[in-house]
Design a protein around this motif. Sequence first.
Motif, PDB file in Angstrom:
ATOM      1  N   ILE A 114     -23.520  74.975  41.645  1.00 26.51           N
ATOM      2  CA  ILE A 114     -24.018  76.176  41.948  1.00 26.51           C
ATOM      3  C   ILE A 114     -24.242  76.144  43.497  1.00 26.51           C
ATOM      4  O   ILE A 114     -24.332  75.172  44.036  1.00 26.51           O
ATOM      5  N   ASN A 161     -34.898  68.104  43.509  1.00 23.54           N
ATOM      6  CA  ASN A 161     -33.187  68.631  43.894  1.00 23.54           C
ATOM      7  C   ASN A 161     -32.684  68.293  42.650  1.00 23.54           C
ATOM      8  O   ASN A 161     -32.854  67.767  41.770  1.00 23.54           O
ATOM      9  N   HIS A 162     -31.405  68.855  42.823  1.00 26.42           N
ATOM     10  CA  HIS A 162     -30.535  68.824  41.503  1.00 26.42           C
ATOM     11  C   HIS A 162     -29.881  67.177  41.102  1.00 26.42           C
ATOM     12  O   HIS A 162     -29.350  66.879  40.291  1.00 26.42           O
ATOM     13  N   HIS A 216     -30.173  77.109  50.410  1.00 24.94           N
ATOM     14  CA  HIS A 216     -30.697  76.121  51.431  1.00 24.94           C
ATOM     15  C   HIS A 216     -29.690  75.300  52.091  1.00 24.94           C
ATOM     16  O   HIS A 216     -30.269  74.692  53.157  1.00 24.94           O
ATOM     17  N   ARG A 223     -25.831  76.802  46.434  1.00 20.68           N
ATOM     18  CA  ARG A 223     -27.515  76.976  46.946  1.00 20.68           C
ATOM     19  C   ARG A 223     -27.283  77.315  48.422  1.00 20.68           C
ATOM     20  O   ARG A 223     -27.169  76.527  49.036  1.00 20.68           O
ATOM     21  N   GLU A 273     -36.495  78.546  46.708  1.00 14.34           N
ATOM     22  CA  GLU A 273     -35.800  79.515  45.500  1.00 14.34           C
ATOM     23  C   GLU A 273     -35.407  78.906  44.490  1.00 14.34           C
ATOM     24  O   GLU A 273     -35.424  79.457  43.299  1.00 14.34           O
ATOM     25  N   TYR A 274     -34.642  77.219  44.556  1.00 18.58           N
ATOM     26  CA  TYR A 274     -34.056  76.726  43.726  1.00 18.58           C
ATOM     27  C   TYR A 274     -34.766  75.370  42.959  1.00 18.58           C
ATOM     28  O   TYR A 274     -34.818  75.415  41.992  1.00 18.58           O
ATOM     29  N   PHE A 275     -35.876  74.903  43.687  1.00 14.30           N
ATOM     30  CA  PHE A 275     -36.637  73.926  43.411  1.00 14.30           C
ATOM     31  C   PHE A 275     -38.076  73.942  43.301  1.00 14.30           C
ATOM     32  O   PHE A 275     -38.738  72.911  43.159  1.00 14.30           O
ATOM     33  N   SER A 324     -29.414  74.791  34.778  1.00 15.04           N
ATOM     34  CA  SER A 324     -28.927  75.024  36.157  1.00 15.04           C
ATOM     35  C   SER A 324     -29.656  74.372  37.352  1.00 15.04           C
ATOM     36  O   SER A 324     -29.165  73.944  38.391  1.00 15.04           O
ATOM     37  N   HIS A 325     -30.838  73.839  37.059  1.00 13.10           N
ATOM     38  CA  HIS A 325     -31.521  73.004  37.946  1.00 13.10           C
ATOM     39  C   HIS A 325     -30.763  71.789  38.285  1.00 13.10           C
ATOM     40  O   HIS A 325     -30.886  71.154  39.459  1.00 13.10           O
ATOM     41  N   SER A 328     -28.618  86.372  50.197  1.00 11.80           N
ATOM     42  CA  SER A 328     -27.801  85.191  49.708  1.00 11.80           C
ATOM     43  C   SER A 328     -26.342  85.465  49.837  1.00 11.80           C
ATOM     44  O   SER A 328     -25.704  86.121  48.939  1.00 11.80           O
TER      45      SER A 328
END
Length: 658
Positions: free
Chosen positions: A588, A272-273, A592, A590, A244-246, A582-583, A17
Amino acid sequence: MSSSSTNHRDPNSPATSLPPTQSGGSSGIEGNVDHEGEKEPVTGMTFSSEDEVTRYYMNYAQCKGFRVSKISSKNGDDGRKYFTLGCNHARKYVTHRKNVSKPNPIPKEQCKARLNACMCSDGTIIISRVVVEHNHELGPTTQRYYNRSKVLGTRMKRRLELNDQGGTNVRSTFQSLVVEANGFEKEDDTRWLQLGIGDSEAIQNYFVRMQKQDSRFFYLMDVDDRSRLRNIFWADARCRAAHEYFGQVITFDTTYITNKYHMPLVSFVGVNHHGQSVLLGCALLSSESTKTFIWLFATWLECMYGRAPNAIITNHNKAMKNAIELVFPNARRGLCLWHLMEKVPEKLGVHSSYESIKTLLHGVVYDSLSQSDFMERWGKMIEDYELQDNEWLKGIFDERHCWAPVYVRDSFWAGMLITQPSESLNSFFDGYVNSKTTLKQFFERYDNALRDQIERENMADFYSFNTVIACISHFGFEAQFQKAYTNAKFKELQVEVASMMYCNTCFERLEGLKSIFSVVENKKVCDKIEDVVFSVSFNEEDFELHCSCCLFEFTGILCRHVLCVLKLMGKTESVIPYYVLSHWRKDIKRRHTLVKCGFDHLAGHADLQRLDKVCDAFYEVASMGINTDDDLLKVMNWIKDLKIKLTCEETSPRMIEA
């Protein structure tokens, strides 16, 4: 029958990353903007005209990710003209909206980034002062969302006239103009591609094409001993990076198998966020057996580098349940409450007291305040209406730990478990699949569905970076969430702030280091206004908070009851980072969002071009022949040193400023 698998997958481990470059944005000043980068402005720079310096600063702003406004312009006593161009977040916002509980998004944060310029007697422009630092996050590459001039050029006017004379409808005309002007990202001809060689060949050709364009595209095809296709799974590089994030909470959507479409399509979807759906993989299945679901879940887990979800939402299916227990033994399984309640007319509609049962069941499900309360109300409903022999009610009662709010709210579900499909993540491909859609047609439309999802996320990113929703209180914690959360999630937090007016808080007792408070909320329960008591514990030393409503655990949003306790204790300035999930954060970076998809066009996207070149270079290094552990250690140490160097270079300006 024996089985075999044909696979094409990413042989690499997750890509390193890299910190993305801030970019995007265009000007608030009317006119076209070039898409090439500009160097940072400095005092003493000269330009031939005001238009030239304006275009220069707009190009610079676009590269950095902010919008330009003309802040001031005046004629000085010395006969010179002075003007200031600055970030659109300049000036202080003063609301004139009467309903302060529903503020409009606004892009004003008193940002000081700007340049001052003056016009000399010969007409040249000299920059006299520059401020480059911003007091807010810079946005992503989203210049197409900024307001532009609404005036059509001569060529476009002529195009409209000719198309009108030729009978072309207005919608098609404007779509062609928008695509030509790069109004939509990542357009190609996939949706029109007619393969004409059968579904199996069309699918195979699609996957081969995708992997040529995207080396991290993953697919697995399950065939029988006669080479007949049974099951397929696939996920592109963006899906894999988004996981990785969601990927903490996912929905396994079987809408198109179970509804009238009879399409053998299933999908893995996260949130997502912004609370929007994000695709995490798709499959075509030949059956709904335990064996098939085990194959699918195991394949998805392999594709996602072995990172299993914490929670997975499915429908009421025993085969799925068995497969989840085997493949995701530590994941909590949830059932979509909305889908369960949708079956009430079918399962209970013939009862003579259906309307009364429906109302009572709704109250049991949504208004029970504790598990014991749920059990008591449920038992009374069953007894009063003699429903002991209803098999459907028996079945869902046995699974109550998977769907009833009082049983599931102690875990994080990202707001997906009890919302309607229109508000959540089901039916990802609605609008692209209908009862007559063939598999070949679906693969022609698949890229367009992903493109639209990416466009929605990019637009929401843009507005979260470039507009600010005004606070409705003077509490510091509201401003803290305003800076951290996306606009969509900050609005949810504001609902809790506004609802504090319905709550009364009082201290009850001490339990060790914890102070126990009761919060009495005046709320609607079963169509009646009642006072409901919630219990909040607060360990002031560790700043540990917990409310019996469990809203934070369930959705990641602090509840009104906790906020009332903070107010009573005088702790309104801020909360610890643990409670800023953080979600839902907008700040952040990200990975993706910078991953190239198979349908991407990278022209005009410098950040994507750079990332693509780096990924290709890393892949080339990995393919050169790392044959020993020493070779591997040497490469990994080099990557580690490079990450440290890049991180230091990125943070050093902030350190110097501090």
